[in-house]
Design a protein around this motif. Sequence first.
Motif, PDB file in Angstrom:
ATOM      1  N   ALA A  32     -13.740   1.315  -0.033  1.00 47.46           N
ATOM      2  CA  ALA A  32     -12.318   0.981   0.044  1.00 47.46           C
ATOM      3  C   ALA A  32     -11.482   2.220   0.367  1.00 47.46           C
ATOM      4  O   ALA A  32     -10.576   2.174   1.201  1.00 47.46           O
ATOM      5  N   VAL A  33     -11.807   3.339  -0.285  1.00 49.27           N
ATOM      6  CA  VAL A  33     -11.104   4.596   0.015  1.00 49.27           C
ATOM      7  C   VAL A  33     -11.244   4.928   1.500  1.00 49.27           C
ATOM      8  O   VAL A  33     -10.269   5.261   2.182  1.00 49.27           O
ATOM      9  N   MET A  55      -1.971   1.873  -1.590  1.00 47.86           N
ATOM     10  CA  MET A  55      -3.247   1.217  -1.905  1.00 47.86           C
ATOM     11  C   MET A  55      -4.369   2.251  -1.953  1.00 47.86           C
ATOM     12  O   MET A  55      -5.242   2.188  -2.826  1.00 47.86           O
ATOM     13  N   LEU A  56      -4.308   3.224  -1.041  1.00 53.05           N
ATOM     14  CA  LEU A  56      -5.321   4.294  -1.036  1.00 53.05           C
ATOM     15  C   LEU A  56      -5.308   5.050  -2.367  1.00 53.05           C
ATOM     16  O   LEU A  56      -6.375   5.327  -2.937  1.00 53.05           O
ATOM     17  N   ALA A  57      -4.112   5.355  -2.880  1.00 59.13           N
ATOM     18  CA  ALA A  57      -4.027   6.099  -4.145  1.00 59.13           C
ATOM     19  C   ALA A  57      -4.692   5.298  -5.269  1.00 59.13           C
ATOM     20  O   ALA A  57      -5.401   5.862  -6.118  1.00 59.13           O
ATOM     21  N   GLN A  58      -4.483   3.985  -5.268  1.00 64.00           N
ATOM     22  CA  GLN A  58      -5.119   3.156  -6.313  1.00 64.00           C
ATOM     23  C   GLN A  58      -6.632   3.123  -6.133  1.00 64.00           C
ATOM     24  O   GLN A  58      -7.386   3.203  -7.114  1.00 64.00           O
ATOM     25  N   GLU A  59      -7.106   3.054  -4.889  1.00 62.54           N
ATOM     26  CA  GLU A  59      -8.559   3.053  -4.649  1.00 62.54           C
ATOM     27  C   GLU A  59      -9.173   4.391  -5.073  1.00 62.54           C
ATOM     28  O   GLU A  59     -10.295   4.438  -5.573  1.00 62.54           O
ATOM     29  N   GLN A  60      -8.415   5.468  -4.863  1.00 58.21           N
ATOM     30  CA  GLN A  60      -8.933   6.783  -5.277  1.00 58.21           C
ATOM     31  C   GLN A  60      -9.065   6.854  -6.791  1.00 58.21           C
ATOM     32  O   GLN A  60     -10.020   7.445  -7.304  1.00 58.21           O
ATOM     33  N   VAL A  83     -23.549   5.823   4.870  1.00 59.30           N
ATOM     34  CA  VAL A  83     -23.274   4.689   5.768  1.00 59.30           C
ATOM     35  C   VAL A  83     -21.869   4.152   5.506  1.00 59.30           C
ATOM     36  O   VAL A  83     -21.082   3.924   6.433  1.00 59.30           O
ATOM     37  N   TRP A  84     -21.531   3.973   4.219  1.00 62.08           N
ATOM     38  CA  TRP A  84     -20.191   3.444   3.886  1.00 62.08           C
ATOM     39  C   TRP A  84     -19.108   4.451   4.259  1.00 62.08           C
ATOM     40  O   TRP A  84     -17.977   4.068   4.559  1.00 62.08           O
ATOM     41  N   HIS A  85     -19.451   5.739   4.217  1.00 56.54           N
ATOM     42  CA  HIS A  85     -18.501   6.787   4.631  1.00 56.54           C
ATOM     43  C   HIS A  85     -18.040   6.537   6.064  1.00 56.54           C
ATOM     44  O   HIS A  85     -16.840   6.549   6.364  1.00 56.54           O
TER      45      HIS A  85
END
Length: 182
Positions: A32-33, A55-60, A83-85
């Motif tokens: 997600a990040v 949203m990124l801050a919450q995923e972090q 891979v997910w990276h």
Amino acid sequence: MTETTARLPGDPSASASVARMIRVDHAGEYGAVRIYQGQLAALRGRGKSDLVRHMLAQEQHHLRTFDGLIADRAVRPTALLPVWHLAGFALGALTAALGERAAMACTVAVEETIDAHYQKQLAELDQTEPDLRATISQFRDEEIEHRDTGLAHGAEQAPGYRLLRAVIKTGCRAAIALSERV
Ligand SMILES: [Fe+2]
Ligand SMILES: [Fe+2]
């Protein structure tokens, strides 16, 4: 009586299933990040960048929490993180390159899948893991907020919304199944 409630605390199969949960959740939050980082890179400060940054801050925060659980409980992270990276970033960047609404459609598809996944885990987790349960429950609420943000910002008006959503959801489900095992 379900298999979950029949298990005794300290049963090795219980800790193996909890380890599998932490592994896949860590992988999902990592992905997600990367998705939101990919979207931000493609949006380059335009469009819905502020929303995506929130949203990124919450995923972090979600990822840091699962980083902690991986360390505390000596859970092996998935071997698929590299891979997910790449795949997460590519998914975010490609959908955002298609437009703001496609980026929001990606968010809806991803967050809907994670909501269902966390819902399933909450049903499986018993009373032996109250802290993990509370964490997942809180994160699930935030994933639902993310989905609603996508819906409120034109996801459904994205060209090819239904197909895009279906394809991304299928991909996310496959990523979840792989990250539990590998
Ligand atoms: Fe998350
Ligand atoms: Fe999310």
